[in-house]
Design a protein around this motif. Structure first.
Motif, mmCIF file in Angstrom:
data_model
loop_
_atom_site.group_PDB
_atom_site.id
_atom_site.type_symbol
_atom_site.label_atom_id
_atom_site.label_comp_id
_atom_site.label_asym_id
_atom_site.label_seq_id
_atom_site.Cartn_x
_atom_site.Cartn_y
_atom_site.Cartn_z
ATOM 1 N N THR A 94 -15.863 28.213 28.135
ATOM 2 C CA THR A 94 -15.013 27.281 29.079
ATOM 3 C C THR A 94 -16.003 26.530 29.795
ATOM 4 O OG1 THR A 94 -14.709 28.766 30.831
ATOM 5 C CG2 THR A 94 -12.905 28.938 28.863
ATOM 6 N N ASP A 95 -15.444 25.194 30.413
ATOM 7 C CA ASP A 95 -16.042 24.639 31.458
ATOM 8 C C ASP A 95 -16.094 25.604 32.712
ATOM 9 O OD1 ASP A 95 -13.714 23.302 33.656
ATOM 10 O OD2 ASP A 95 -13.112 24.177 31.776
ATOM 11 N N ASP A 96 -16.731 25.182 33.688
ATOM 12 C CA ASP A 96 -16.861 25.978 34.901
ATOM 13 C C ASP A 96 -15.595 26.362 35.655
ATOM 14 O OD1 ASP A 96 -19.736 25.810 34.562
ATOM 15 O OD2 ASP A 96 -20.038 24.617 35.992
ATOM 16 N N LYS A 97 -14.503 25.458 35.608
ATOM 17 C CA LYS A 97 -13.159 25.790 36.250
ATOM 18 C C LYS A 97 -12.202 26.493 35.364
ATOM 19 C CE LYS A 97 -13.602 22.053 39.405
ATOM 20 N NZ LYS A 97 -13.146 20.619 40.118
ATOM 21 N N GLU A 98 -12.708 26.763 33.930
ATOM 22 C CA GLU A 98 -11.749 27.332 33.008
ATOM 23 C C GLU A 98 -10.648 26.562 32.466
ATOM 24 O OE1 GLU A 98 -11.453 31.586 33.047
ATOM 25 O OE2 GLU A 98 -13.106 31.880 34.669
ATOM 26 N N LEU A 99 -10.621 25.239 32.721
ATOM 27 C CA LEU A 99 -9.507 24.250 32.469
ATOM 28 C C LEU A 99 -9.528 24.095 30.915
ATOM 29 C CD1 LEU A 99 -9.886 21.657 35.400
ATOM 30 C CD2 LEU A 99 -8.400 23.678 35.074
ATOM 31 N N TYR A 100 -10.460 24.163 30.150
ATOM 32 C CA TYR A 100 -10.375 23.985 28.771
ATOM 33 C C TYR A 100 -11.606 24.644 28.159
ATOM 34 C CZ TYR A 100 -13.603 20.603 30.724
ATOM 35 O OH TYR A 100 -14.527 19.806 31.236
ATOM 36 N N GLY A 101 -11.502 24.836 26.712
ATOM 37 C CA GLY A 101 -12.553 25.740 26.071
ATOM 38 C C GLY A 101 -12.729 25.504 24.572
ATOM 39 N N CYS A 102 -13.612 26.422 24.257
ATOM 40 C CA CYS A 102 -13.972 26.268 22.507
ATOM 41 C C CYS A 102 -14.176 27.413 21.956
ATOM 42 C CB CYS A 102 -14.574 25.175 22.437
ATOM 43 S SG CYS A 102 -16.544 25.186 22.814
ATOM 44 N N SER A 103 -14.231 27.677 20.725
ATOM 45 C CA SER A 103 -14.836 28.953 20.052
ATOM 46 C C SER A 103 -15.686 28.458 19.073
ATOM 47 C CB SER A 103 -13.775 29.828 19.550
ATOM 48 O OG SER A 103 -12.727 30.259 20.591
ATOM 49 N N PRO A 104 -16.928 28.262 19.386
ATOM 50 C CA PRO A 104 -17.853 27.724 18.135
ATOM 51 C C PRO A 104 -17.889 28.750 17.190
ATOM 52 C CG PRO A 104 -18.856 27.351 20.315
ATOM 53 C CD PRO A 104 -17.396 28.117 20.547
ATOM 54 N N ASP A 105 -18.321 28.558 15.984
ATOM 55 C CA ASP A 105 -18.697 29.360 14.974
ATOM 56 C C ASP A 105 -20.216 29.781 15.086
ATOM 57 O OD1 ASP A 105 -16.258 29.393 13.585
ATOM 58 O OD2 ASP A 105 -16.527 27.710 12.689
ATOM 59 N N GLY A 106 -20.808 29.313 16.001
ATOM 60 C CA GLY A 106 -22.098 29.738 16.311
ATOM 61 C C GLY A 106 -23.053 28.743 17.080
ATOM 62 N N LEU A 107 -23.863 29.160 17.710
ATOM 63 C CA LEU A 107 -25.058 28.291 18.462
ATOM 64 C C LEU A 107 -26.299 28.528 17.838
ATOM 65 C CD1 LEU A 107 -23.987 29.178 22.179
ATOM 66 C CD2 LEU A 107 -23.111 27.480 20.696
ATOM 67 N N ILE A 108 -27.026 27.473 17.818
ATOM 68 C CA ILE A 108 -28.552 27.500 17.158
ATOM 69 C C ILE A 108 -29.351 27.140 18.299
ATOM 70 C CG2 ILE A 108 -29.699 26.554 15.317
ATOM 71 C CD1 ILE A 108 -27.003 26.136 13.759
ATOM 72 N N GLY A 109 -30.182 27.924 18.419
ATOM 73 C CA GLY A 109 -31.226 27.315 19.536
ATOM 74 C C GLY A 109 -30.746 27.076 20.759
ATOM 75 N N THR A 110 -31.254 26.070 21.530
ATOM 76 C CA THR A 110 -30.642 25.339 22.808
ATOM 77 C C THR A 110 -29.971 24.414 22.576
ATOM 78 O OG1 THR A 110 -32.680 24.269 23.180
ATOM 79 C CG2 THR A 110 -32.656 26.567 24.099
ATOM 80 N N ASP A 111 -30.222 23.672 21.546
ATOM 81 C CA ASP A 111 -29.574 22.257 21.260
ATOM 82 C C ASP A 111 -28.288 22.107 20.123
ATOM 83 O OD1 ASP A 111 -31.256 20.881 23.327
ATOM 84 O OD2 ASP A 111 -32.874 20.783 21.549
ATOM 85 N N GLY A 112 -28.102 23.013 19.211
ATOM 86 C CA GLY A 112 -27.343 22.978 18.155
ATOM 87 C C GLY A 112 -26.338 23.979 17.951
ATOM 88 N N MET A 113 -25.484 23.860 17.065
ATOM 89 C CA MET A 113 -24.279 24.584 16.929
ATOM 90 C C MET A 113 -23.983 24.599 15.517
ATOM 91 S SD MET A 113 -21.468 22.983 19.452
ATOM 92 C CE MET A 113 -20.679 24.311 19.560
#
Length: 200
Positions: A94-113
């Motif tokens: 979520t964002d810092d205030k937990e106003l919206y969010g997502c469930s990625p299928d995976g993160l890759i390194g520091t830049d990708g998903m």
């Protein structure tokens, strides 16, 4: 952003999502071209109902969603093997205030998903022929990159008996801004509806 270490599709995961805009529904907020979706108000109404109830109401599932649950792990493994990448599985962001969010299928390194779609045979063939992501998935992909602070996302389309399709999507700041504005509007509409519900 805040990373919530919950298992996807668990009661805790559903509780975090209840009443807030999530990336899988961002196409109901903006189109792939960054225009306002015709579903924006109805989506805000659904979010108001969920937030009022404190849970996700009228959950929907179909054969395509069930296929995704069953085949996602093997699709991820094949993607990792063929691309030489390591995918970190994640619960909910979520964002810092937990106003919206997502469930990625995976993160890759520091830049990708990565975003994985498990397809029926004819859809997989058409995806390979067209060689671009489906337009209805663009808002979701861009929204996930925006929330997670990523600069690229590999769109993976999978069928166990057909070639794997991978397309790297780059972050689109213009669409991110359209999403931010649209999400703020949806939240405002949701909250107006909630005031009416709470008065009843």
């Amino acid at each position: 952003m805040i990373t919530h270490n919950v298992e996807q599709s668990s009661p805790e995961w559903f509780a975090l999502r209840a009443g807030i805009p999530t990336a899988s529904n961002f196409s109901k907020i903006v189109t792939s071209a960054g225009k306002e979706s015709k579903q924006r108000k109805s989506y805000a109404t659904k979010l108001a109902a969920d937030m009022y109830a404190g849970k996700i109401l009228d959950q929907y599932s179909n054969e395509h969603m069930e296929r995704g649950i069953e085949q996602e792990a093997e699709a991820r493994e094949l993607y990792e093997l063929t691309r030489g990448l390591s995918v970190e599985q994640i619960g909910f962001i979520t964002d810092d205030k937990e106003l919206y969010g997502c469930s990625p299928d995976g993160l890759i390194g520091t830049d990708g998903m990565v975003e994985i779609k498990c397809r029926k045979a004819e859809i997989q063939v058409n995806t390979i022929i067209k060689s671009v992501p489906h337009s209805e998935n663009i808002a979701q992909i861009q929204g996930q990159m925006w929330i997670a602070g990523r600069v690229w996302c590999d769109y993976v389309s999978y069928h166990p008996d057909l070639p794997l399709f991978v397309y790297r999507v780059k972050a689109d700041p213009v669409l991110h801004k359209a999403l931010e504005l649209g999400i703020n509007e949806v939240i405002a509409i949701r909250d107006e509806i909630l005031i009416i519900l709470w008065k009843k």
